[in-house]
Scaffold this active site. Structure first.
Site, PDB file in Angstrom:
ATOM      1  N   HIS A 347       0.828  -1.210   0.000  1.00  0.00           N
ATOM      2  CA  HIS A 347       0.000   0.000   0.000  1.00  0.00           C
ATOM      3  C   HIS A 347       0.858   1.254   0.000  1.00  0.00           C
ATOM      4  O   HIS A 347       2.068   1.196   0.232  1.00  0.00           O
ATOM      5  CB  HIS A 347      -1.011  -0.023   1.147  1.00  0.00           C
ATOM      6  CG  HIS A 347      -0.475   0.121   2.543  1.00  0.00           C
ATOM      7  ND1 HIS A 347      -0.480   1.318   3.210  1.00  0.00           N
ATOM      8  CD2 HIS A 347       0.037  -0.780   3.407  1.00  0.00           C
ATOM      9  CE1 HIS A 347      -0.002   1.135   4.440  1.00  0.00           C
ATOM     10  NE2 HIS A 347       0.320  -0.123   4.586  1.00  0.00           N
ATOM     11  N   ASP A 357       6.073   2.059   7.496  1.00  0.00           N
ATOM     12  CA  ASP A 357       4.738   1.589   7.128  1.00  0.00           C
ATOM     13  C   ASP A 357       3.995   2.650   6.357  1.00  0.00           C
ATOM     14  O   ASP A 357       3.426   3.564   6.967  1.00  0.00           O
ATOM     15  CB  ASP A 357       3.977   1.206   8.405  1.00  0.00           C
ATOM     16  CG  ASP A 357       2.589   0.667   8.126  1.00  0.00           C
ATOM     17  OD1 ASP A 357       2.261   0.437   6.951  1.00  0.00           O
ATOM     18  OD2 ASP A 357       1.822   0.488   9.085  1.00  0.00           O
ATOM     19  N   GLU A 394      -5.196   1.188   2.797  1.00  0.00           N
ATOM     20  CA  GLU A 394      -4.994  -0.064   3.553  1.00  0.00           C
ATOM     21  C   GLU A 394      -5.234   0.205   5.019  1.00  0.00           C
ATOM     22  O   GLU A 394      -5.822  -0.600   5.730  1.00  0.00           O
ATOM     23  CB  GLU A 394      -3.568  -0.573   3.322  1.00  0.00           C
ATOM     24  CG  GLU A 394      -3.295  -1.959   3.928  1.00  0.00           C
ATOM     25  CD  GLU A 394      -2.727  -1.933   5.336  1.00  0.00           C
ATOM     26  OE1 GLU A 394      -2.509  -3.019   5.904  1.00  0.00           O
ATOM     27  OE2 GLU A 394      -2.495  -0.844   5.893  1.00  0.00           O
ATOM     28  N   GLU A 395      -4.743   1.373   5.484  1.00  0.00           N
ATOM     29  CA  GLU A 395      -4.777   1.633   6.926  1.00  0.00           C
ATOM     30  C   GLU A 395      -6.201   1.733   7.465  1.00  0.00           C
ATOM     31  O   GLU A 395      -6.461   1.349   8.585  1.00  0.00           O
ATOM     32  CB  GLU A 395      -3.986   2.909   7.251  1.00  0.00           C
ATOM     33  CG  GLU A 395      -2.488   2.811   6.946  1.00  0.00           C
ATOM     34  CD  GLU A 395      -1.742   1.808   7.830  1.00  0.00           C
ATOM     35  OE1 GLU A 395      -2.377   1.113   8.641  1.00  0.00           O
ATOM     36  OE2 GLU A 395      -0.505   1.722   7.688  1.00  0.00           O
ATOM     37  N   ASP A 422       4.523  -4.884   3.107  1.00  0.00           N
ATOM     38  CA  ASP A 422       3.869  -3.746   3.749  1.00  0.00           C
ATOM     39  C   ASP A 422       4.961  -2.961   4.468  1.00  0.00           C
ATOM     40  O   ASP A 422       5.670  -2.184   3.846  1.00  0.00           O
ATOM     41  CB  ASP A 422       2.774  -4.259   4.695  1.00  0.00           C
ATOM     42  CG  ASP A 422       1.929  -3.150   5.281  1.00  0.00           C
ATOM     43  OD1 ASP A 422       2.392  -2.006   5.317  1.00  0.00           O
ATOM     44  OD2 ASP A 422       0.797  -3.425   5.720  1.00  0.00           O
ATOM     45  N   HIS A 523       2.879   3.643  13.421  1.00  0.00           N
ATOM     46  CA  HIS A 523       1.666   4.469  13.340  1.00  0.00           C
ATOM     47  C   HIS A 523       1.746   5.770  14.149  1.00  0.00           C
ATOM     48  O   HIS A 523       0.718   6.358  14.491  1.00  0.00           O
ATOM     49  CB  HIS A 523       0.417   3.670  13.739  1.00  0.00           C
ATOM     50  CG  HIS A 523       0.021   2.662  12.688  1.00  0.00           C
ATOM     51  ND1 HIS A 523      -1.142   1.914  12.780  1.00  0.00           N
ATOM     52  CD2 HIS A 523       0.601   2.291  11.538  1.00  0.00           C
ATOM     53  CE1 HIS A 523      -1.230   1.108  11.723  1.00  0.00           C
ATOM     54  NE2 HIS A 523      -0.172   1.323  10.957  1.00  0.00           N
TER      55      HIS A 523
HETATM   56 ZN   LIG Z   1       0.869  -0.888   6.503  1.00  0.00          ZN
END
Ligand SMILES: [Zn+2]
Length: 704
Positions: A347, A357, A394-395, A422, A523
């Protein structure tokens, strides 16, 4: 013509040799697979990977934002430069941004907390960007809740049950849980089932902070103010846009064809994430019973369960809308088997900067794509069609990949594999997951890839013996690996990334891979270029390695005449899952249903897999017939009616666990029926699994 091609090859090789290392010898004509692979492996370049990551992390790029669209355009440009037929595909999906997010401690007097406080450390060049999204949970409802707080450990099923046994009632209360061991959406699902009014999820320094090591910026671990954003979408029931189950969220889809959001399968309990700096004043002033000792985290006081006396007011105003998202699709037509497709993707949307990420995966994919581009210029044509997907959203809940897979469900019958990345690089430890039919294939690919540690990637992987974690979920608990030998360990596929629609909805054999390390900024705003360069991969040597292993897997899947599936291993691993389930059934039921027919079917599938691997096709027609059988046998593992209560999930062997979320639930129909103590459902699910296995074996046996 031949001379012309040779000139191209020489030029390409000269260009390829510019990235360091010895000049590869010129390709003979016709070139061998070994020469093709040597050319491919010479292309991925740490310097270019670094430049690309700098561009990709230059601004926060949450799904649906202008910066996210620019990211898609950057990826599309790179695809085009490599010679891929490229398009940007738009969907409109129901998703939220935060409008107003706050939580305040309102009692007892004297205890103050007003959050979420901004993510700040002593030095980080990116932390002051006003585009950094306030920490929040994707797919949480809005809500104003004021209630006493109860501490519920990780928010697992057993944690809520333990509170019940202690006569602590979470109904109407704000439940506070720590991250770890399960997917945050499962925490929200259980909080809803047990009647909580609100849910706070915080990062405890025990599994995600100073207890692990020095926090950022001194070390790689989560600092006091770092927050783990993330979606709580019920992706274990239905990934993708929750208002379009099984149909495609094309722009202009009439509202009459969408499920109204209030009727969609979405979380109902207002949920938001916290740093431990914001969680500390709450936990510190809780009273009630002392928490069980294994519920204690690493904050410097004894944790209590409550309820209260701490009361918190949560004010969550979510800005929901149908928002445009953009997948990038790049295609290389096959020259021999154009109707067979090899899929690969990762993604491109990120909660904030997304260096690991998903930027590290995008960069590795782009270097692999550049390698393919170099080979195309040298005259190489893949035998099968290759399709790269750079997925969006995606998230928020695997939206871009799910919508694309649903849109192309019928044609995707021709897909032979999906290769996913990912969070591809956060350190030096390689790990991979795959369906059992591709485990040996992955090890063989790793034998051809050099490791920055010296020797091959396979050797480094085998020595480390790293059991893979789900790349997108550090500290979510490691999955038990069913491994029938002591070779390099390959894990099972749960859910948490974009392979879900391809494997678990469409039955396409899939893999996932990453090189992992001390990833304490998952994140958060600190998953940025500075953190990456200091702690993940300073020389971009592991980016180069991941580009090589990912790309080589794609090249081999595209070029091997007979598909490299190992169904003997598949059948044996399923038999091992069945024996474990049989033990659990004996404990649950005393007199369990018979597993004999299912075990015999798994063993028959293994025998048929061994037999077809010995077939030596004599001509193109026989190759086609063997490949058709191998592909159809994988699809035969789909249950015609799907799993009970979640028909979108059709795979008989793998699904996300509904009580674990990310961890793979193996033979999920059978195992979930056992967990529920439902003998009749266990028998039904065993019968459905037996039928699927016999069907798969039957298809293979016809080709012997
Ligand atoms: Zn991810």
């Amino acid at each position: 013509m031949k001379r012309f091609l040779l000139a191209w090859l020489c030029a390409a090789l000269l260009a390829a040799s510019g990235s360091g290392g010895a000049t590869p010898p010129p390709l003979a004509e016709p070139h061998t697979q070994a020469e093709i692979e040597k050319l491919f492996l010479s292309v991925p370049d740490p310097k270019i990977a670094e430049e690309d990551l700098r561009v990709l992390t230059s601004a926060p790029h949450i799904a649906g934002s202008p910066e996210d669209k620019k990211t898609a355009e950057f990826v599309a440009q790179k695809f085009r430069e490599a010679g891929l037929q490229t398009e940007i595909v738009e969907y409109k999906v129901w998703m939220n941004y935060p409008a107003e997010i706050s939580m305040d401690v309102v009692a007892p007097p004297g205890v103050k907390m007003h959050g979420p406080r901004p993510e700040r450390v002593s030095s980080d060049p990116y932390q002051d960007d006003p585009r950094i999204v306030v920490p929040y949970c994707g797919m949480s409802p809005s809500g104003d809740v004021e209630a006493e707080v109860i501490y519920a450990n990780y928010g697992r099923l057993e944690d809520f049950k333990r509170l019940q046994q202690m006569n602590i009632d979470v109904r109407g209360k704000i439940v506070m849980v720590r991250y770890g061991t399960n997917y945050r959406g499962v925490k929200a699902y259980l909080a809803q089932q047990f009647g909580a009014a609100g849910l706070l999820i915080y990062s405890d320094p025990l599994e995600d902070g100073y207890f692990k090591g020095e926090p950022y910026p001194k070390g790689p671990w989560r600092p006091a103010t770092g927050v783990q954003r993330g979606s709580i979408a019920y992706t274990f029931n239905l990934p993708g846009d929750p208002t379009t189950p099984g149909i495609v969220s094309v722009p202009g889809l009439p509202l009459s064809q969408r499920t109204p959001p209030q009727r969609a399968d979405m979380p109902k309990v207002p949920t938001t994430p916290l740093s431990w700096a914001d969680a500390e004043p709450i936990l510190k002033h809780m009273a009630g019973l002392e928490s069980p000792r294994d519920w204690q985290g690493a904050l410097p006081f004894t944790y209590h369960l409550g309820p209260g006396p701490v009361r918190v007011r949560m004010h969550l105003k979510q800005d929901y809308a149908y928002r445009a998202i953009w997948d990038v699709i790049g295609r290389v037509p096959g020259s021999v088997y154009p109707d067979e497709w090899v899929l690969a993707g990762n993604h491109h949307d990120a909660w904030v900067y997304g260096a690991v990420d998903p930027g590290s995966g995008t960069v590795a994919m782009l270097e692999a794509v550049r390698g393919l581009g170099r080979m195309l210029k040298a005259g190489w044509r893949p035998k099968r069609t290759i399709i790269f997907g750079s997925w969006d959203a995606e998230e928020h809940g695997l939206m871009g990949s799910t919508e694309w897979a649903e849109q192309h469900a019928a044609e995707l019958d021709r897909a032979v594999a999906y290769v996913n990345m990912d969070s591809a690089v956060s350190g030096a430890n390689f790990g991979a997951s795959a369906v059992p039919s591709l485990k040996q294939f992955l090890r063989d690919v790793a034998k051809a890839v050099p490791s920055p540690k010296g020797g091959t990637l396979y050797q480094a992987w085998r020595v480390a013996g790293e059991i893979p974690s789900q790349p997108d979920v550090p500290d979510s608990g490691r999955m038990p690996v069913v491994q029938l030998n002591n070779d390099a360990p390959v894990g099972d596929l749960g859910s948490g990334s974009d392979y879900t629609p391809f494997l678990q909805h469409l039955g396409i054999p899939s893999t996932d891979m990453a090189s992992s390390g001390s990833y304490g900024v998952y994140h958060s705003a600190f998953d940025d270029f500075t953190w990456f360069k200091r702690f993940a991969d300073p020389d971009f040597a592991y980016e180069q390695e991941m580009a090589r292993v990912f790309g080589l897997a794609v090249v081999r899947l595209a070029d091997s005449d007979v598909l490299p599936y190992d169904d003997e291993n598949y059948g044996k691993e399923i038999a091992a899952y069945l024996r474990t389930a049989q033990d659990r059934a004996e404990k649950m039921f005393g007199k369990p249903p018979s597993f004999a027919a299912a075990l015999e079917a798994a063993e028959r599938f293994a025998r048929a897999g061994a037999a077809i691997s010995r077939v030596q096709p004599k001509d193109a027609a026989e190759v086609a017939a063997v490949n058709r059988a191998l592909r159809e046998a994988e699809r035969a593992l789909l249950l015609p009616n799907g799993l009970p209560g979640r028909p979108w999930f059709r795979h008989a062997i793998y699904a996300p666990g509904r009580y674990t979320g990310y961890a793979a639930a193996v033979i999920p129909g059978v195992n979930e029926a056992i967990d529920a103590g439902d003998l009749q459902a266990t028998e039904q699910q065993l019968a459905a699994l037996t039928a699927a296995l016999n069907h798969a074996a039957n298809i293979l046996e016809r080709q012997r």
